[in-house]
Design an enzyme around this catalytic site. Sequence first.
Site, PDB file in Angstrom:
ATOM      1  CB  ALA A   1      -3.543  12.425   6.830  1.00 13.88           C
TER       2      ALA A   1
ATOM      3  CD  GLU B   1      -4.350  -1.073   8.584  1.00 14.80           C
ATOM      4  OE1 GLU B   1      -2.954  -1.377   8.157  1.00 14.80           O
ATOM      5  OE2 GLU B   1      -4.227  -0.123   9.707  1.00 14.80           O
TER       6      GLU B   1
ATOM      7  CG  LEU C   1       0.244   8.499   8.209  1.00 15.15           C
ATOM      8  CD1 LEU C   1       0.309   7.069   9.234  1.00 15.15           C
ATOM      9  CD2 LEU C   1      -0.584   9.439   9.243  1.00 15.15           C
ATOM     10  N   GLY C   2       1.929   8.956   3.946  1.00 11.00           N
ATOM     11  CA  GLY C   2       3.016   8.789   3.279  1.00 11.00           C
ATOM     12  C   GLY C   2       3.207  10.191   2.950  1.00 11.00           C
TER      13      GLY C   2
ATOM     14  CG  ASN D   1      -6.480   1.180  16.782  1.00  8.89           C
ATOM     15  OD1 ASN D   1      -5.655   1.147  16.584  1.00  8.89           O
ATOM     16  ND2 ASN D   1      -7.638   1.911  16.360  1.00  8.89           N
TER      17      ASN D   1
ATOM     18  NE  ARG E   1      -0.998   5.587  -8.160  1.00  3.99           N
ATOM     19  CZ  ARG E   1      -1.940   5.700  -7.847  1.00  3.99           C
ATOM     20  NH1 ARG E   1      -2.349   6.368  -9.450  1.00  3.99           N
ATOM     21  NH2 ARG E   1      -2.214   7.041  -7.204  1.00  3.99           N
TER      22      ARG E   1
ATOM     23  CE  LYS F   1      -4.133   4.659  17.336  1.00  2.41           C
ATOM     24  NZ  LYS F   1      -3.652   4.343  16.181  1.00  2.41           N
TER      25      LYS F   1
HETATM   26  P1  NAD Z   1      -3.203   4.697   2.423  1.00  2.00           P
HETATM   27  O1  NAD Z   1      -4.242   3.762   2.018  1.00  2.00           O
HETATM   28  O2  NAD Z   1      -4.038   5.913   2.826  1.00  2.00           O
HETATM   29  O3  NAD Z   1      -1.829   4.530   2.020  1.00  2.00           O
HETATM   30  C1  NAD Z   1      -1.251   3.570   1.908  1.00  2.00           C
HETATM   31  C2  NAD Z   1      -0.494   3.953   0.288  1.00  2.00           C
HETATM   32  O4  NAD Z   1       0.813   2.634   0.072  1.00  2.00           O
HETATM   33  C3  NAD Z   1      -1.207   3.663  -1.129  1.00  2.00           C
HETATM   34  O5  NAD Z   1      -1.031   4.912  -1.297  1.00  2.00           O
HETATM   35  C4  NAD Z   1      -0.596   2.486  -1.912  1.00  2.00           C
HETATM   36  O6  NAD Z   1      -1.137   2.557  -3.028  1.00  2.00           O
HETATM   37  C5  NAD Z   1       0.346   2.843  -1.103  1.00  2.00           C
HETATM   38  N1  NAD Z   1       1.097   1.512  -1.341  1.00  2.00           N
HETATM   39  C6  NAD Z   1       1.007   0.159  -0.721  1.00  2.00           C
HETATM   40  N2  NAD Z   1       1.758  -1.157  -1.370  1.00  2.00           N
HETATM   41  C7  NAD Z   1       2.693  -0.680  -2.415  1.00  2.00           C
HETATM   42  C8  NAD Z   1       3.536  -0.709  -2.847  1.00  2.00           C
HETATM   43  N3  NAD Z   1       4.174  -1.744  -2.464  1.00  2.00           N
HETATM   44  N4  NAD Z   1       4.962   0.386  -3.613  1.00  2.00           N
HETATM   45  C9  NAD Z   1       3.956   1.481  -3.590  1.00  2.00           C
HETATM   46  N5  NAD Z   1       3.462   1.755  -2.962  1.00  2.00           N
HETATM   47  C10 NAD Z   1       1.981   1.238  -2.236  1.00  2.00           C
HETATM   48  O7  NAD Z   1      -2.995   4.667   3.917  1.00  2.00           O
HETATM   49  P2  NAD Z   1      -2.763   5.272   5.636  1.00  2.00           P
HETATM   50  O8  NAD Z   1      -3.804   6.190   5.935  1.00  2.00           O
HETATM   51  O9  NAD Z   1      -1.935   6.391   5.227  1.00  2.00           O
HETATM   52  O10 NAD Z   1      -2.553   3.922   6.880  1.00  2.00           O
HETATM   53  C11 NAD Z   1      -0.954   3.834   6.988  1.00  2.00           C
HETATM   54  C12 NAD Z   1      -0.454   3.188   8.060  1.00  2.00           C
HETATM   55  O11 NAD Z   1      -0.797   3.974   8.995  1.00  2.00           O
HETATM   56  C13 NAD Z   1      -1.899   2.376   8.224  1.00  2.00           C
HETATM   57  O12 NAD Z   1      -2.146   0.628   9.375  1.00  2.00           O
HETATM   58  C14 NAD Z   1      -2.840   3.108   9.092  1.00  2.00           C
HETATM   59  O13 NAD Z   1      -3.559   1.932  10.024  1.00  2.00           O
HETATM   60  C15 NAD Z   1      -1.878   3.772   9.677  1.00  2.00           C
HETATM   61  N6  NAD Z   1      -1.999   5.028  10.831  1.00  2.00           N
HETATM   62  C16 NAD Z   1      -2.885   5.920   9.262  1.00  2.00           C
HETATM   63  C17 NAD Z   1      -3.125   7.172  10.174  1.00  2.00           C
HETATM   64  C18 NAD Z   1      -4.494   8.042   9.431  1.00  2.00           C
HETATM   65  O14 NAD Z   1      -5.174   9.137   9.683  1.00  2.00           O
HETATM   66  N7  NAD Z   1      -4.364   7.875   7.719  1.00  2.00           N
HETATM   67  C19 NAD Z   1      -3.431   7.135  11.666  1.00  2.00           C
HETATM   68  C20 NAD Z   1      -2.624   6.552  12.157  1.00  2.00           C
HETATM   69  C21 NAD Z   1      -2.017   5.006  11.752  1.00  2.00           C
HETATM   70  O1  KPL Z   2      -7.505   4.732  15.964  1.00  2.00           O
HETATM   71  C1  KPL Z   2      -8.643   4.940  15.375  1.00  2.00           C
HETATM   72  C2  KPL Z   2      -9.490   4.870  14.018  1.00  2.00           C
HETATM   73  O2  KPL Z   2     -10.117   5.272  14.304  1.00  2.00           O
HETATM   74  O3  KPL Z   2      -8.691   3.749  13.935  1.00  2.00           O
HETATM   75  C3  KPL Z   2      -9.086   5.269  16.807  1.00  2.00           C
HETATM   76  C4  KPL Z   2      -8.629   5.911  17.351  1.00  2.00           C
HETATM   77  C5  KPL Z   2     -10.239   4.185  17.544  1.00  2.00           C
HETATM   78  C6  KPL Z   2     -10.376   6.712  16.567  1.00  2.00           C
HETATM   79  O4  KPL Z   2     -11.193   6.782  15.725  1.00  2.00           O
END
Ligand code: NAD
Ligand code: KPL
Length: 316
Positions: A144, A275, A26-27, A199, A50, A195
């Site tokens: 993503a 999580e 997401l970042g 989940n 890194r 949400k």
């Molecule tokens: P990710 O693991 O892809 O990315 C997290 C990043 O944070 C990693 O690169 C990790 O190295 C970095 N990080 C952690 N601690 C750090 C620190 N102290 N300093 C620097 N970098 C650090 O995670 P994500 O999938 O992007 O998810 C992030 C949040 O968003 C989660 O809570 C997830 O549930 C939520 N989310 C993700 C999605 C998705 O599609 N990926 C969708 C909805 C919600």
């Molecule tokens: O948000 C989701 C997740 O996988 O964390 C759902 C909505 C359950 C879709 O897979």
Amino acid sequence: MPLSPLDVPPFPVGETTWHVLGAGSLGSLWAVRLARAGLPVRLILRNPQRLAAYRATGGLRLVEDGTERLYPIPAESLDATTPIHRLLLTCKAYDAAPAAERLAPRLGASAELVLLQNGLGSQDAVAARLPGRRCLLASTTEGAFRDGDFRVVFAGRGHTWLGDAGRPPVWLDELAAAGIPHAWSEEIHSRLWRKLALNCAINPLSVLHDCRNGGLREHAREVAALCTELAELLRGCGQPAAAEGLQEEVERVIQATAANYSSMHQDVARGRRSEIAYLLGHACREASRRKLRLPRLEALQQRLQRHLAERGLPVD
Ligand code: NAD
Ligand code: KPL
């Protein structure tokens, strides 16, 4: 040390920089879109190693509609000391509070944070470590995933809701300019609870039955019973709106994402920490705090914890 091209800001001086901690899925998605709109963005990476790896890669790679592009977004390591005025926190929920604590000396009284973690609990933990700073909560349906170092695939278009007890910040315009679909929500807690309930109804069962979301159609009674308890929890936590039509929405999401593995399933399958503490763990803790008896939810947590422990993964 000479400046690398990734240190040279290609944007007008004077704009508030978007610092992004968590250059993962997401970042990266947020950083790239903000940077593409000409806004100042700076990634915060874990350590000098890194940072060196990032510089060697030349930037973030985003795959969008099948096309990969490289974005040389400036970056620094967690050891940097310059002030941060606006921080997008996009790490996992369990990393959020330690990261906030680490950055606290750089965050002045007027600093603003956007917390993009799934589930609940991490947001309060961050706010507790940063008294007085504005912490906006966010909930997103965008998707993503990382498929390489500093390489992210934009997998699902969606929407992001942001909110807190205050007024919408003026910089929401910057999100609009960056093409990040979003809305201000007066009921962000309700959205986060809803949400979380979705989940809790889908993710743990998808892990325990080792199936895609669509596989849960074979376990409809188990899903329905969980939804009944989750709705009771939401009402007990003062979130009656989030409880409305929960089961129907869970069934719709299962149908719409039938071919996908849930995020928790993906974490467990890859041997990564889940999580759980901020989803089912938070639900069970809140139920117990309010003396609500929710036996199915508790049993689900115990089964999931056993499953994680057997695989050597953290149970909270
Ligand atoms: P990710 O693991 O892809 O990315 C997290 C990043 O944070 C990693 O690169 C990790 O190295 C970095 N990080 C952690 N601690 C750090 C620190 N102290 N300093 C620097 N970098 C650090 O995670 P994500 O999938 O992007 O998810 C992030 C949040 O968003 C989660 O809570 C997830 O549930 C939520 N989310 C993700 C999605 C998705 O599609 N990926 C969708 C909805 C919600
Ligand atoms: O948000 C989701 C997740 O996988 O964390 C759902 C909505 C359950 C879709 O897979």
